[in-house]
Design an enzyme around this catalytic site. Structure first.
Site, PDB file in Angstrom:
ATOM      1  N   GLY A 208     -63.678  64.335  32.448  1.00 40.46           N
ATOM      2  CA  GLY A 208     -64.577  65.196  33.214  1.00 40.46           C
ATOM      3  C   GLY A 208     -63.824  66.270  33.956  1.00 40.46           C
ATOM      4  O   GLY A 208     -62.634  66.491  33.710  1.00 40.46           O
ATOM      5  N   ASN A 209     -64.511  66.972  34.842  1.00 40.17           N
ATOM      6  CA  ASN A 209     -63.843  67.979  35.670  1.00 40.17           C
ATOM      7  C   ASN A 209     -64.447  67.953  37.068  1.00 40.17           C
ATOM      8  O   ASN A 209     -65.395  67.208  37.330  1.00 40.17           O
ATOM      9  CB  ASN A 209     -63.942  69.362  35.018  1.00 40.17           C
ATOM     10  CG  ASN A 209     -65.372  69.804  34.826  1.00 40.17           C
ATOM     11  OD1 ASN A 209     -66.092  70.013  35.798  1.00 40.17           O
ATOM     12  ND2 ASN A 209     -65.801  69.925  33.578  1.00 40.17           N
ATOM     13  N   ARG A 210     -63.907  68.773  37.933  1.00 40.31           N
ATOM     14  CA  ARG A 210     -64.249  68.675  39.356  1.00 40.31           C
ATOM     15  C   ARG A 210     -65.467  69.495  39.768  1.00 40.31           C
ATOM     16  O   ARG A 210     -65.765  69.605  40.948  1.00 40.31           O
ATOM     17  CB  ARG A 210     -63.062  69.139  40.206  1.00 40.31           C
ATOM     18  CG  ARG A 210     -61.854  68.260  40.106  1.00 40.31           C
ATOM     19  CD  ARG A 210     -60.712  68.880  40.900  1.00 40.31           C
ATOM     20  NE  ARG A 210     -59.484  68.123  40.711  1.00 40.31           N
ATOM     21  CZ  ARG A 210     -59.171  67.058  41.436  1.00 40.31           C
ATOM     22  NH1 ARG A 210     -59.973  66.642  42.377  1.00 40.31           N
ATOM     23  NH2 ARG A 210     -58.032  66.422  41.208  1.00 40.31           N
ATOM     24  N   SER A 211     -66.142  70.115  38.829  1.00 41.18           N
ATOM     25  CA  SER A 211     -67.258  70.992  39.222  1.00 41.18           C
ATOM     26  C   SER A 211     -68.392  70.196  39.891  1.00 41.18           C
ATOM     27  O   SER A 211     -68.833  69.172  39.376  1.00 41.18           O
ATOM     28  CB  SER A 211     -67.795  71.719  37.992  1.00 41.18           C
ATOM     29  OG  SER A 211     -68.897  72.493  38.370  1.00 41.18           O
TER      30      SER A 211
END
Ligand SMILES: Cc1cc2nc3c(=O)[nH]c(=O)nc-3n(C[C@H](O)[C@H](O)[C@H](O)COP(=O)(O)O)c2cc1C
Length: 400
Positions: A208-211
């Site tokens: 995933g990512n931090r958005s």
């Protein structure tokens, strides 16, 4: 300074009780609110509640306090009229200019922005008569919120639910802040992607990512206040659904692509603010990947995800559709941004610098908006909403 004057029109839907919460939010944040209920609304919530919560008498007919000429004065003096809930009947009366009670008279005399928050059963909402009335009101510059999807009166579920009062309050706040400016996105459909995709490795793990989704949600909220019909494709965001927005929740990049392309079919503009994973695991393990004694884990092979921004830019769903991308860069921000704008072929690219403690999850952002003609619009450090408004300021004149 005088408090901003808000007229809260309440028509006769079961959601009238939720308008009490909206009234509280408005009064507690320093607005002077006059409640104008219809006679039907008083079947649901009585005059005493509206008067006590607003500090003003809640009058229904033009025949009361006639010496104050309320059928003209209340509308003339208002800075904002919000009708919440708006019944199918009220939308019809407003669209046709009927004036048989104080609220409908007020709607005809108001020169200020008007917001309708419709709530009704799905059948009533989808009825061609209601849809045409909504289109008429939007064409004339009113902000008509799309109802939410969810539990309705009785056992029914579907589109037609009254949005959360706190979210309607947010719309009112933004519309008031715009003052006399026209809702420049009225009659437009805009699609926004937000959040960050998650690419599953097995049933419990993902890449995933931090958005957080905050920038995309700010774009959706500001577009609603500017009159647009908004579809928000939200990837794994925990933020509440904004009022007046059709929200499609997705998980992966492939799901996001499908939802955005479907919604873009009749969109005037598409803004890709989501952080879409470039890669996904080549293999999805049906069962949880186990840690085995004495064995090293297998490396994770990745495959490319579809490039949704490039695809949208190359195959416009309709002529003149505006496509806006976001580029999060950690270094050489402007040079990388310019190269990306050329590569993707979009109309605008919002470039910002990101890092572990920058932008992601924060309430603020700082960016430069690049256009293919070389124009650069710097947006100084400030609320994500301000950046969102700058994006719409640049999109609006580009719309056909
Ligand atoms: C229990 C009940 C719930 C109702 N809920 C709604 C509703 O949510 N939305 C709606 O458009 N009409 C609803 N109606 C119908 C309206 O009350 C009716 O159309 C009325 O004439 C509206 O008058 P007004 O627009 O002047 O307030 C409901 C009626 C009843 C009896």
């Amino acid at each position: 300074m005088d408090k901003p004057k808000v007229v809260l029109g309440v028509s006769g839907g079961i959601a009238a009780y939720k308008a009490c919460e909206l009234l509280r939010r408005l009064t507690e944040s320093g607005h002077d609110v006059r409640v104008v209920p219809t006679e039907s609304a008083l079947h649901f919530v009585g005059e005493a509640t509206w008067s006590a919560l607003s500090g003003h008498p809640a009058v229904t007919q033009v025949w009361e306090t006639v010496h104050e000429v309320p059928h003209v004065r209340i509308g003339q003096q208002a800075d904002l009229v919000v009708v919440a809930p708006a019944t199918a009947d009220m939308l019809a009366k407003a669209a046709h200019g009927l004036a048989d009670d104080l609220l409908t008279n007020t709607l005809l005399t108001a020169r200020c922005p008007v917001v309708f928050a419709p709530a009704m059963h799905t059948e009533m909402w989808e009825n061609a008569a209601t849809q045409e009335n909504v289109a008429t009101l939007r064409r004339r510059g009113a902000v008509v919120l799309e109802p939410a999807v969810g539990r309705l009166t009785g056992v029914d579920t579907g589109k037609g639910r009254f949005p959360e009062p706190g979210e309607i309050f947010e719309v009112c706040r933004r519309v008031l802040a715009r003052g006399a400016r026209e809702p420049d996105l009225a009659g437009r459909h805009v699609v926004i992607s937000a959040g960050g995709t998650r690419e599953p490795l097995d049933p419990v793990r993902y890449l995933g990512n931090r958005s957080s989704g905050k920038q995309g949600y700010a774009l959706a909220r500001t577009a609603v206040a500017r009159g647009a019909r908004v579809t928000l494709v939200a990837a794994n965001s925990e933020l509440p659904d904004p009022a007046g927005v059709d929200v499609v929740h997705v998980g992966t990049a492939v799901q996001l692509r499908e939802a955005v392309i479907k919604a873009a079919a009749d969109a005037d503009a598409v803004v890709m603010a989501a952080a879409v994973a470039d890669f996904r695991p080549a293999r999805y393990a049906e069962g949880k990947i186990k840690k085995r004694d004495g064995e090293e884990p297998e490396p994770v092979a990745l495959v490319r995800n579809p490039d949704v921004l490039a695809e949208l830019s190359a195959d416009r769903a309709r002529p003149g559709q505006i496509v806006v991308g976001f580029a999060a860069e950690t270094d050489d921000v402007l040079a990388n941004g310019r190269a990306k704008l050329a590569r993707k072929g979009c109309d605008l690219l919002v470039v910002n610098e990101v890092g572990e403690r920058r932008t992601f999850g924060s309430e603020e952002n700082e960016a430069v908006v690049l256009a293919p003609d070389g124009t650069e619009t710097p947006v100084p450090h400030g609320p994500k909403e301000a950046l969102a408004d700058t994006v719409w300021d640049l999109v609006s004149p580009r719309l056909a």
